[in-house]
Scaffold this motif. Structure first.
Motif, PDB file in Angstrom:
ATOM      1  N   GLU A  96       0.902  -1.241  -0.034  1.00  0.00           N
ATOM      2  CA  GLU A  96       0.009  -0.021   0.052  1.00  0.00           C
ATOM      3  C   GLU A  96       0.814   1.361  -0.192  1.00  0.00           C
ATOM      4  OE1 GLU A  96      -3.773   1.708  -0.431  1.00  0.00           O
ATOM      5  OE2 GLU A  96      -3.110  -0.487  -0.406  1.00  0.00           O
ATOM      6  N   PRO A  97       1.828   1.502   0.591  1.00  0.00           N
ATOM      7  CA  PRO A  97       2.785   2.575   0.663  1.00  0.00           C
ATOM      8  C   PRO A  97       3.300   2.738  -0.578  1.00  0.00           C
ATOM      9  CG  PRO A  97       3.107   1.309   2.540  1.00  0.00           C
ATOM     10  CD  PRO A  97       2.258   0.424   1.898  1.00  0.00           C
ATOM     11  N   ALA A 142       2.300   1.717  -3.351  1.00  0.00           N
ATOM     12  CA  ALA A 142       1.224   2.388  -4.317  1.00  0.00           C
ATOM     13  C   ALA A 142       1.097   3.797  -4.285  1.00  0.00           C
ATOM     14  CB  ALA A 142      -0.209   1.318  -4.161  1.00  0.00           C
ATOM     15  N   GLN A 143       0.966   4.035  -2.971  1.00  0.00           N
ATOM     16  CA  GLN A 143       0.620   5.519  -2.859  1.00  0.00           C
ATOM     17  C   GLN A 143       1.729   6.651  -3.368  1.00  0.00           C
ATOM     18  OE1 GLN A 143      -0.155   5.912   1.565  1.00  0.00           O
ATOM     19  NE2 GLN A 143      -2.299   5.152   1.283  1.00  0.00           N
ATOM     20  N   LEU A 144       2.842   5.952  -3.166  1.00  0.00           N
ATOM     21  CA  LEU A 144       4.232   6.763  -3.708  1.00  0.00           C
ATOM     22  C   LEU A 144       3.990   6.863  -4.982  1.00  0.00           C
ATOM     23  CD1 LEU A 144       7.347   5.247  -1.699  1.00  0.00           C
ATOM     24  CD2 LEU A 144       6.618   7.695  -1.816  1.00  0.00           C
ATOM     25  N   ASP A 198       1.439   6.703  -6.800  1.00  0.00           N
ATOM     26  CA  ASP A 198       0.196   7.566  -7.189  1.00  0.00           C
ATOM     27  C   ASP A 198       0.684   9.156  -6.827  1.00  0.00           C
ATOM     28  OD1 ASP A 198      -1.554   5.641  -7.606  1.00  0.00           O
ATOM     29  OD2 ASP A 198      -2.785   5.784  -5.786  1.00  0.00           O
ATOM     30  N   GLY A 199       1.636   9.122  -5.840  1.00  0.00           N
ATOM     31  CA  GLY A 199       2.012  10.627  -5.792  1.00  0.00           C
ATOM     32  C   GLY A 199       2.928  11.016  -6.721  1.00  0.00           C
ATOM     33  N   ASP A 252       3.039  10.211  -9.714  1.00  0.00           N
ATOM     34  CA  ASP A 252       2.187  10.408 -10.923  1.00  0.00           C
ATOM     35  C   ASP A 252       1.887  11.822 -10.678  1.00  0.00           C
ATOM     36  OD1 ASP A 252       2.838   7.954 -12.041  1.00  0.00           O
ATOM     37  OD2 ASP A 252       1.026   7.005 -11.518  1.00  0.00           O
TER      38      ASP A 252
END
Lengths: 191, 142
Positions: free
Chosen positions: B129-130, B132-134, B136-137, B139
């Motif tokens: 999850e972290p 993936a968030q990175l 997304d961030g 992007d």
């Protein structure tokens, strides 16, 4: 042989022409009498004309079968009587289709009288008598009327009347006698 | 033309033919002969009557034929009209059926795509999850 075969059709043709000529002569000489008998029987001019035409048409069709046993007049009269009988029979059967009749009334029929050498009084008397005879004729049976008219209008011999009507001479005499009785009674001389 | 008016009357000598009756019958005979002769000699009206009757008959037949033809034509037109209406209805039904089929086919396609999406996409495990968030961030930063 060839000539013989050619002659035969020529003879047949000639015979046909002769027969046609003879028939034409018979029509010319007998048509008025047949018409008169039918007119007196029916008192209807149109019907008498139609039946006269039919009579000669039928006679023409059967002319080759006429053997001459009786006179052409008797033969034609027989056809006319039969046509008249057929007409009345059909008319009785189809009364709902032919309700009206074109028959001339008795007074009108009695008007016809040649003046001759009569006085006015004699004319009136004669007309009156004719009217009475017509009245009596109207009351006769079909057979009595036919026999009466053939005898006293067409002046036919009893033997010819018998042949034309297909009755015996004795029966013809009996019908005539009864018819005369009725005429006498109508004329006021009954006995 | 002779109607034998002058012919000798053979019945005048019949037994029992009294003078009065003989005279009456003679008058009757003359009357019928005169009437018949007058009618026979006149110009014939028969052909005119026949022509008139035949004209009426022909007119009657013509009218009958027209009516029969009319009713036949009417019947045929009615039949044709019904046939055309039935055909139009059948066409409409076929079209509706086609539309319904197409609609149901498109719905099926959408359902299939949705199924594919759901099958192909994977839920991100919790441990990733972290990361993936990175991503997304990242992007978002780019």
């Amino acid at each position: 042989m060839a000539a013989g075969t050619a002659v035969k059709p020529m003879m047949a043709e000639a015979a046909e022409v002769l027969a046609a000529e003879e028939f034409a002569r018979i029509v010319e000489s007998h048509r008025p009498q047949i018409f008169r008998f039918l007119l007196a029987s029916t008192r209807d001019i149109d019907l008498a004309e139609t039946l006269t035409q039919e009579c000669f048409l039928k006679a023409h069709r059967n002319w080759s079968h006429f053997r001459g046993d009786s006179s052409p007049m008797t033969w034609l009269m027989r056809i006319a009587i039969n046509l008249q009988k057929d007409h009345w029979r059909n008319r009785r059967l189809q009364f709902w289709r032919h309700t009206q009749t074109n028959a001339v009334d008795l007074d009108e029929a009695s008007e016809w009288l040649p003046s001759g050498e009569r006085t006015a009084e004699q004319q009136i008397l004669a007309r009156e008598q004719v009217g009475k005879v017509w009245k009596a004729v109207q009351g006769l049976s079909d057979r009595q009327r036919t026999v009466f008219l053939l005898r006293y209008i067409e002046d036919q011999e009893l033997s010819d009347i018998a042949r034309a009507t297909g009755l015996s001479e004795g029966t013809v005499k009996a019908h005539l006698s009864r018819a005369l009785q009725k005429v006498r009674a109508e004329l006021g001389g009954g006995r | 033309m002779s109607l034998q008016n002058g012919k000798a009357k053979n019945w005048m000598q019949d037994p029992g033919m009294e003078p009065m009756l003989g005279r009456a019958l003679g008058n009757f005979r003359q009357s019928v002969h005169a009437w018949s002769e007058a009618v026979y000699s006149r110009p014939r009206s028969m052909p005119r009557v026949t022509a008139h009757r035949s004209w009426r008959l022909a007119a009657g037949w013509a009218l009958g034929c027209v009516l029969a033809m009319g009713s036949l034509a009417g019947g045929l037109y009615e039949r044709h009209h019904r046939h055309v209406i039935a055909k139009i209805k059948a066409d409409q039904e076929t079209r509706q059926q086609q539309l319904a089929t197409e609609r149901s086919a498109s719905i099926a396609d959408e359902d299939l795509l949705a199924d594919v999406d759901s099958d192909v996409s994977r839920a991100v495990p919790a441990a990733m999850e972290p990361l993936a968030q990175l991503m997304d961030g990242g992007d978002a930063g780019q």
